[in-house]
Structures are given as C-alpha cells and as structure tokens.
Scaffold this motif. Structure first.
Motif, mmCIF file in Angstrom:
data_model
loop_
_atom_site.group_PDB
_atom_site.id
_atom_site.type_symbol
_atom_site.label_atom_id
_atom_site.label_comp_id
_atom_site.label_asym_id
_atom_site.label_seq_id
_atom_site.Cartn_x
_atom_site.Cartn_y
_atom_site.Cartn_z
ATOM 1 N N GLY B 396 -18.648 15.153 61.407
ATOM 2 C CA GLY B 396 -18.314 16.494 61.870
ATOM 3 C C GLY B 396 -17.345 17.189 60.942
ATOM 4 N N ASP B 397 -16.708 18.258 61.467
ATOM 5 C CA ASP B 397 -15.664 18.949 60.714
ATOM 6 C C ASP B 397 -14.342 18.248 60.966
ATOM 7 O OD1 ASP B 397 -16.484 21.257 59.189
ATOM 8 O OD2 ASP B 397 -17.218 22.093 61.083
ATOM 9 N N ASN B 398 -13.565 18.047 59.917
ATOM 10 C CA ASN B 398 -12.254 17.414 60.036
ATOM 11 C C ASN B 398 -11.236 18.338 59.389
ATOM 12 O OD1 ASN B 398 -12.948 14.481 61.010
ATOM 13 N ND2 ASN B 398 -14.478 15.068 59.486
ATOM 14 N N GLU B 399 -10.286 18.821 60.206
ATOM 15 C CA GLU B 399 -9.374 19.868 59.746
ATOM 16 C C GLU B 399 -7.952 19.595 60.195
ATOM 17 O OE1 GLU B 399 -11.135 24.048 60.068
ATOM 18 O OE2 GLU B 399 -12.347 22.951 61.514
ATOM 19 N N ARG B 400 -7.039 20.427 59.667
ATOM 20 C CA ARG B 400 -5.646 20.498 60.105
ATOM 21 C C ARG B 400 -4.914 19.161 60.057
ATOM 22 N NH1 ARG B 400 -4.857 25.342 62.962
ATOM 23 N NH2 ARG B 400 -2.772 24.630 63.455
ATOM 24 N N PRO B 401 -4.879 18.478 58.891
ATOM 25 C CA PRO B 401 -4.074 17.267 58.802
ATOM 26 C C PRO B 401 -2.590 17.612 58.909
ATOM 27 C CG PRO B 401 -4.780 17.946 56.616
ATOM 28 C CD PRO B 401 -5.476 18.866 57.598
ATOM 29 N N SER B 402 -1.811 16.722 59.529
ATOM 30 C CA SER B 402 -0.354 16.904 59.611
ATOM 31 C C SER B 402 0.290 15.524 59.506
ATOM 32 C CB SER B 402 0.001 17.588 60.938
ATOM 33 O OG SER B 402 1.392 17.547 61.171
ATOM 34 N N TRP B 403 1.180 15.346 58.536
ATOM 35 C CA TRP B 403 1.768 14.033 58.271
ATOM 36 C C TRP B 403 2.714 13.595 59.376
ATOM 37 C CZ3 TRP B 403 0.543 10.789 54.330
ATOM 38 C CH2 TRP B 403 -0.143 11.334 53.230
ATOM 39 N N ALA B 404 2.693 12.301 59.664
ATOM 40 C CA ALA B 404 3.724 11.695 60.501
ATOM 41 C C ALA B 404 4.992 11.559 59.667
ATOM 42 C CB ALA B 404 3.271 10.324 60.991
ATOM 43 N N PRO B 405 6.156 11.482 60.319
ATOM 44 C CA PRO B 405 7.404 11.419 59.551
ATOM 45 C C PRO B 405 7.532 10.134 58.727
ATOM 46 C CG PRO B 405 7.822 11.150 61.894
ATOM 47 C CD PRO B 405 6.399 11.584 61.765
ATOM 48 N N ASP B 406 6.723 9.096 59.020
ATOM 49 C CA ASP B 406 6.814 7.873 58.207
ATOM 50 C C ASP B 406 6.052 8.020 56.882
ATOM 51 O OD1 ASP B 406 4.171 7.678 58.987
ATOM 52 O OD2 ASP B 406 4.313 5.636 59.763
ATOM 53 N N GLY B 407 5.320 9.125 56.717
ATOM 54 C CA GLY B 407 4.605 9.351 55.465
ATOM 55 C C GLY B 407 3.424 8.424 55.278
ATOM 56 N N ARG B 408 3.020 7.695 56.317
ATOM 57 C CA ARG B 408 1.917 6.745 56.194
ATOM 58 C C ARG B 408 0.772 7.086 57.138
ATOM 59 N NH1 ARG B 408 3.219 1.720 57.764
ATOM 60 N NH2 ARG B 408 1.804 0.788 56.268
ATOM 61 N N HIS B 409 1.067 7.796 58.213
ATOM 62 C CA HIS B 409 0.038 8.202 59.165
ATOM 63 C C HIS B 409 -0.119 9.721 59.117
ATOM 64 C CE1 HIS B 409 1.501 4.361 60.818
ATOM 65 N NE2 HIS B 409 0.340 4.242 61.429
ATOM 66 N N PHE B 410 -1.275 10.218 59.555
ATOM 67 C CA PHE B 410 -1.395 11.653 59.793
ATOM 68 C C PHE B 410 -2.325 11.890 60.976
ATOM 69 C CE2 PHE B 410 -4.820 10.749 56.823
ATOM 70 C CZ PHE B 410 -5.881 11.471 57.332
ATOM 71 N N VAL B 411 -2.197 13.086 61.544
ATOM 72 C CA VAL B 411 -2.990 13.481 62.700
ATOM 73 C C VAL B 411 -3.897 14.616 62.242
ATOM 74 C CG1 VAL B 411 -1.276 15.172 63.507
ATOM 75 C CG2 VAL B 411 -2.726 14.029 65.176
ATOM 76 N N PHE B 412 -5.066 14.775 62.856
ATOM 77 C CA PHE B 412 -5.985 15.837 62.446
ATOM 78 C C PHE B 412 -6.930 16.151 63.599
ATOM 79 C CE2 PHE B 412 -9.858 13.238 61.624
ATOM 80 C CZ PHE B 412 -9.296 11.975 61.665
ATOM 81 N N ALA B 413 -7.693 17.231 63.456
ATOM 82 C CA ALA B 413 -8.682 17.607 64.464
ATOM 83 C C ALA B 413 -10.060 17.325 63.901
ATOM 84 C CB ALA B 413 -8.549 19.082 64.825
ATOM 85 N N SER B 414 -10.943 16.765 64.729
ATOM 86 C CA SER B 414 -12.295 16.447 64.278
ATOM 87 C C SER B 414 -13.307 16.770 65.368
ATOM 88 C CB SER B 414 -12.386 14.958 63.927
ATOM 89 O OG SER B 414 -13.733 14.619 63.608
#
Lengths: 255, 452
Positions: B396-414
């Motif tokens: 699908g479409d995967n958009e709007r990544p946003s980093w976690a403060p640990d710099g190792r994870h991120f969140v996104f919309a799919s």
C-alpha cells in the motif's frame, strides 16, 4: 547510542592488563609497607520504600485532591508530572482538569522505589466544539447564490486557471458585480494524490488564483476570503479520473 | 618498548578481528541494513514470568498482563534477544535466592542478563518487586527495584513500561528506553471529522486530545512531551495552528500570521515553531516564529512555489529540511535556520515528501513516490553518504514517518491493511508493529523522551 560491546571490552581489558603487567616488570619494584587491613564491606544500605495516595481518587473536574506520600530510607523524592522535587514525606493539593497518573520516585543510598496514584476526573468538559457555528444563510439567499455561482475546476497538480473554465469564472464575476452586497468565501480543494500537506498548499494556490482573477475584474477584495481544504473535503471518493476531477476545484460559498 | 608496541599492535588487531566478526555476522539474511547500527548488538536476556504472591484472581490477571507488556517492551526494543522460556531451568523464580547463575549460563540458555520478580497486593495496591542481574558479575548485582501500582490495567501497563525502560537504560547506558513515550496521530471519524489523538507507544490507552468535531490534523510535539501543536479548522476558520497540553488539554495561544497555515514543527529547544504560511497570497512559504506565534520571520523566498513540511535537525537546531516543488516536483531541500544555504537533499526525481530528521542528525526519513511507481514508500536518507534505503515495499501507501526519540524506531501511516493505520518499526525494517486497528488513522508523530 553507546552500546556496550562485551567482546571489545574484554579484549581491551586484557590488553590494558598486559600493558600494566609489562610496564610494571620493567621497574625495580620497591617493597612498600603492607597495605592496611581492609575493613569488612559495610552492609548494603536498605532499599527505600514509598507509598503515594490520592484522596479522593475520583473527582469532578475542578475539585481538589490531596496527594500524600511517605517514605523510608529515601534521600530525595520526585513526583511527576508537573510537581518535581519534594520533601521525603508530605502532601500536596492538586486540581487536575483531566484524569492523570502521578508517579512518586524515592531515591536513596539503597536504590530507588516508586509508587503511582491515578486520579480519575469525571465528565471533563471537552473543549467547546466549533465555537462560532457558521451563520446559516436563508434558503432564498443560498438558493439564488448557488444557482448563479458555479464551481471552477483545475488540472492535476495545477493552480493556473484553465482556459475552458474562464467563461464560467467570468459569469461568476458578472453576477458578483451585479450583487455588490454579497460577501463570499472561495474554497480551494484537491484530489487525494500527493501528500496531505502539499495539497493544503495547492488548495491555497487554487483559491488565490480565483481571487486574483476576481480582483482584476474589479470586485472589491474585502468582499471575499479564501480557505484551503486541501484533500480534506472531497465531493467524490472513488479513484477514477472523473471522480478526482470533481475534487480539483474552487468552490464559492456564503460565509 | 618494542614489546609494548608489538602488544598494542596485537591488541588492535584482535579488536579489529572482533569488530569484523561482529560486522560480518550482524546483518542477518533478508534484513535491510540501513547502517543505523540497529540490531548490531543483541543481548541474550532471560525473563522468567513474575509470580503473583496473592491468589486474588484480579492480582493474578494483572500479573499476567505485567508479564506480557514487559516481554513485548523488551522484545520490541530491538537490542535485546529474549531467550525462549522453554529453555529455562525448571522452577519458579521470584526472589534472589531462587536464581543460580550457573543454571542460566548453561549453553542451552546462555543468558547474559536476567530480570525476575514477584507481585503482591498490600492495602489495596499492587507492589512489584523487580530485579535485574548481570549474570557475569556476581558482585555487581543490582539491588531490587520496587514498583507500586494501582490495581488497574492502565497502572500495571505503566509499571511494566517503567521497568522495561529501567532495563534498557541500564543495559545500554543513558536515557534510551522508549516504553513510556507516546504517539500523537489523527483519527478519522465516520462523519469525516478528524481529531488529534494520543496513545502509548505500543498503541494502548488511546485518548482524544481534540473533541472539536472539525478537521484537526498534522500534530507536532513540543520537546517537553506535554504540548502538541496541530492544524485545525475549528470554528469553520483556518487552517490555523493551535496548541494544547496532552495532560489537561489547556490551550496555549498562538498568534496567527493569517492566510493558510500548515505543518507546524517545534524546534528542539522548544522556543520556536517553524511552519508554512500563505499569508502572502498564492505563495506558501516557510516561516519561523516564537512558539506563541510572535516575531514570525520568513525563511524561503519564491513566487508561486509551494514550500511546506519543515523539520528541524534535532541534533543541532541549526538546520531545517522542507518540501518544495520549485524543481517541478515535490523534493526535499535543506537550509540553515536563517534561510540561507538552501540545497537539495538529493537529485533523484519523483515526489519526496514528509521529511523527519533523526535525533542524532544523521538521517532523514521520508515518503517517496518514485517516478512511475504511483505509490509512496518509506525511505531513510543517510546524509553523510547520500544513500537511500527503502524500508517498505509492496504494501500500500506508506507515508508520514516520524522518528522515535531513541533514533532507532519510527512510526508511520500505511494503507497495507486496506484502510490507513498507524505502524511502527525499527529503522532496519524489523519489528513491524500495528498500533491502530479500527477506523481510519493517519499522520502520526512520536513524542520526545519527555513524553514519559
């Protein structure tokens, strides 16, 4: 992020020890006085304890709640959120606007302990919904406006006025000139392609292109305002080109 | 002296060998290596179930919830390898006297660390006695940690998150555990209204920040982890910036510049907000203002061009990345915080949008619709090498990544499940986790550590 690397650490320690060993072999070792007998290690400091209570735990919004805490073996106490460092035993009155969990952490020579207390705030009034509902135009006014003023359409990813739309836009302008007391809003809309953020900007550019044309036609600028809805207000939700064309538009509405 | 040099050389060589072994063995088959170092070091960790000393059914149920949340937190951290419980020695492990280090160093278990403990109910509250041991260092066993919690699911989840962060912080040094952080996002209602929501980093405890029954979108966290700026059409006006506290929903004033306002981004020191404004007609440009909206300064200067979606370099606070269509398509550019020194992040075409700058300043995550692909995927751009690594594909479409403060994870919309939902993953593509499951949800933003 500083990862501990056990392998490297071991190697490094081995090296360090060897270096120290070799270095010490080069010296003529002078025997000093024997080290003083080491005292038995002190018993470990006892672990702190803490209890935190909120009374009453369930309140109506605006009612004060007493937070009380007691500790043993603690050197310092911190309560979050929003309270910070406090004495090791004490109380504090709070009036939270919405439900919240306070965490008190006691730290001492023997480690740390923490306790939490939740305050449930009932019927927290939500922030007012749309404070100023739009004035509902009279059926007559709205009906006449809608009959005479039509939507203007755009090409994909464009905010330039399309030649085939100019006749309709001119007709809109003529009616608005004849009805000089009518104030109106130009809404800029987009289809779903492209990012939500980019479409907010594209909708703004489309509404402005229409506004610019109307001002050139001699319509007073203070009669109109613009609002970009980006891709937030589609009139059609299919992904066909015909449907998406209906969404790429500038709409005229009464304020 | 010769000996010293030879020995030093040997040591360096040995260190190098160890390093090479680790480097060559770390990226597993099929794993996407972003070079972010995720997954390079995994600590073998034993986590026997905490035992409830109380036989009260509610206490037993809450202890089981504690065990599950703690396991998930440590597993999701991405740097801890939880050893399957079927390999553990037989028995119950709730006190220090129950643990014999040699049992856990047996080759089948081979644990480096162990966490264990028990729960009990005292005067209507749950007390959790928790231990974390380095099995290699008998003298260095950390003293127990006592966690008090109310007898509710929310409170027990929080207690598990607190212990998980304590473990991760202790093992890796510093404040690196994300189990108590939060994600803001936008929920789309059945009537098409959009409300800003806040949930725990694992998707639990979602609650609405706004209840405006309007369109409220594009949340951005203040570094204090309390205030959230977002765009709203409340009052049939807007779009404008509003700021609310996630703790008590109190509102902070933001003086509007006028015109269409979009994409707020809080500076890493919390003093400023960058945003895009169309106050000059037909010209969306990037501005920076004090966080109350005053002293707005324009940073970009173009005509009939879209400049939008600013993101600060969190490591320096001195650069911004943003999206502009000045080249004809949407591309990411980088500039100094005073608007000078503008240059493209890359020159590879397509539509590149939604930049999110990693906490250490080294990477920019973004959504990229490559030429002729017709679909957005998440990529990570390495600023030093210029290399792009693809993190999602054929989903699908995967958009709007946003980093976690640990710099190792991120969140996104799919949209991989059909409707848009919020997901998170490690920056090497591992540990995909679906955070929202019902309705339609979009536009996530991960809090700072202060979101705890």
């Amino acid at each position: 992020m500083a990862f501990r690397n056990p392998h490297l650490r071991v190697v490094f320690l081995m090296c360090l020890l060897s270096v120290v060993f070799i270095a010490s072999c080069k010296k003529k070792v002078a025997l000093g006085p024997p080290p003083p007998p080491t005292a038995a290690p002190p018993p470990p400091a006892p672990q702190p304890t803490i209890t935190l209570r909120a009374t009453p735990a369930t309140v109506e919004r605006g009612t004060a709640v007493a937070l009380q805490w007691e500790t043993t073996n603690a050197g310092s106490v911190r309560i979050e959120p929003g309270i910070g460092d406090v004495s090791t035993t004490g109380n504090r009155s709070v009036s939270p606007n919405s439900s919240v969990t306070y965490i008190a952490t006691a730290t001492g020579p023997g480690g740390s302990a923490s306790d939490s207390a939740r305050i449930t705030v009932n019927a927290a009034a939500p922030p007012p919904p749309d404070a100023a509902p739009p004035r509902t135009p009279t059926v007559d006014e709205s009906g006449i406006f809608d009959k005479n003023i039509k939507t203007i359409y755009f090409d994909y990813d464009k905010s330039e006025l399309r030649p085939d739309q100019l006749a309709q836009l001119r007709a809109n302008a003529d009616w608005l000139k004849r009805n000089a007391n009518v104030r109106f809003v130009i809404q800029g809309h987009c289809d779903e392609r492209g990012s939500q953020e980019y479409n907010l900007a594209l909708g703004d550019h489309r509404a402005n292109a229409v506004k610019e044309y109307l001002v050139q036609q001699g319509i007073a600028e203070n009669r109109m305002s613009i609002i970009s809805y980006g891709e937030e207000r589609p009139v059609c939700r299919e992904t066909t080109e015909g449907c998406m064309q209906q969404n790429r538009r500038a709409e005229f509405v009464l304020p | 002296m010769k000996h010293l040099i030879r020995l030093t050389t040997l040591c360096l060589a040995m260190g190098l060998v160890v390093n090479l072994i680790q480097l060559s063995s770390s990226p597993r088959q099929g794993q996407i290596n972003t070079g972010t170092g995720t997954g390079a070091t995994q600590i073998r960790f034993a986590l026997p179930e905490f035992q409830s000393k109380s036989s009260d059914p509610n206490a037993v149920k809450l202890t089981s919830l504690f065990n599950q949340v703690l396991w998930d937190d440590l597993d999701y951290s991405g740097s801890i390898l939880l050893i399957n419980r079927t390999f553990y020695p037989l028995g119950k492990f709730q006190a220090a006297s129950d643990i014999k280090a040699e049992d856990w160093k047996d080759p089948r278990v081979n644990a480096q660390y162990i966490a264990f403990g028990s729960t009990d109910v005292r005067s209507g509250k749950m007390t959790i006695e928790a231990h974390l041991w380095d099995l290699a260092v008998a003298s260095d066993r950390e003293r127990g940690l006592s966690l008090g919690s109310e007898l509710s699911e929310d409170a027990v989840r929080l207690a598990a998150h607190r212990f998980a962060d304590h473990i991760v912080d202790t093992l890796f040094g510093g404040k690196v555990g994300i189990a108590q952080t939060r994600v803001a996002y936008v929920a789309v209602g059945s009537t098409g209204n959009k409300e800003v929501m806040v949930m725990d980093y694992d998707g639990a405890n979602a609650f609405p920040l706004t209840t405006f029954r309007s369109t409220s979108i594009i949340p951005s966290w203040a570094p204090d982890g309390e205030k959230i700026a977002f765009i709203t059409y409340r009052g049939n006006k807007g779009p404008n910036i509003e700021i609310l506290s996630r703790l008590d929903r109190r509102s902070f004033p933001f003086q509007a510049l006028g015109g269409t306002t979009a994409t707020p981004a809080w500076s890493p020191d919390g003093s400023k907000i960058a945003f895009s404004s169309g106050v000059e007609p037909g010209n969306m440009e990037i501005y920076v203002a004090d966080w109350n909206g005053r002293n707005a300064k324009r940073l970009t200067v173009n005509r009939k061009i879209v400049d939008i979606s600013p993101t600060w370099n969190p490591a320096t606070g001195r650069e911004l990345a943003f999206v502009s269509d000045r080249s004809g398509t949407q591309q990411i550019y980088i500039m100094d915080a005073d608007g000078t020194n503008v240059h493209p992040m890359m020159n590879e075409g397509g539509d590149a949008e939604n930049p999110s700058w990693s906490p250490d300043g080294r990477y920019i995550a973004f959504a990229w619709q490559k030429r002729d692909v017709g679909r957005y995927d998440i990529y990570i751009h390495d600023l030093a090498s210029g290399r792009n690594t693809q993190l999602t594909s054929n989903a699908g479409d995967n958009e709007r990544p946003s980093w976690a403060p640990d710099g190792r994870h991120f969140v996104f919309a799919s949209t991989r499940s059909g409707t848009s939902q919020i997901y998170s993953m490690l920056a090497n593509g591992e540990k995909l986790r679906q955070l929202t499951k019902s309705g339609r949800n979009e536009g996530p933003a991960w809090s700072t550590f202060s979101g705890k």
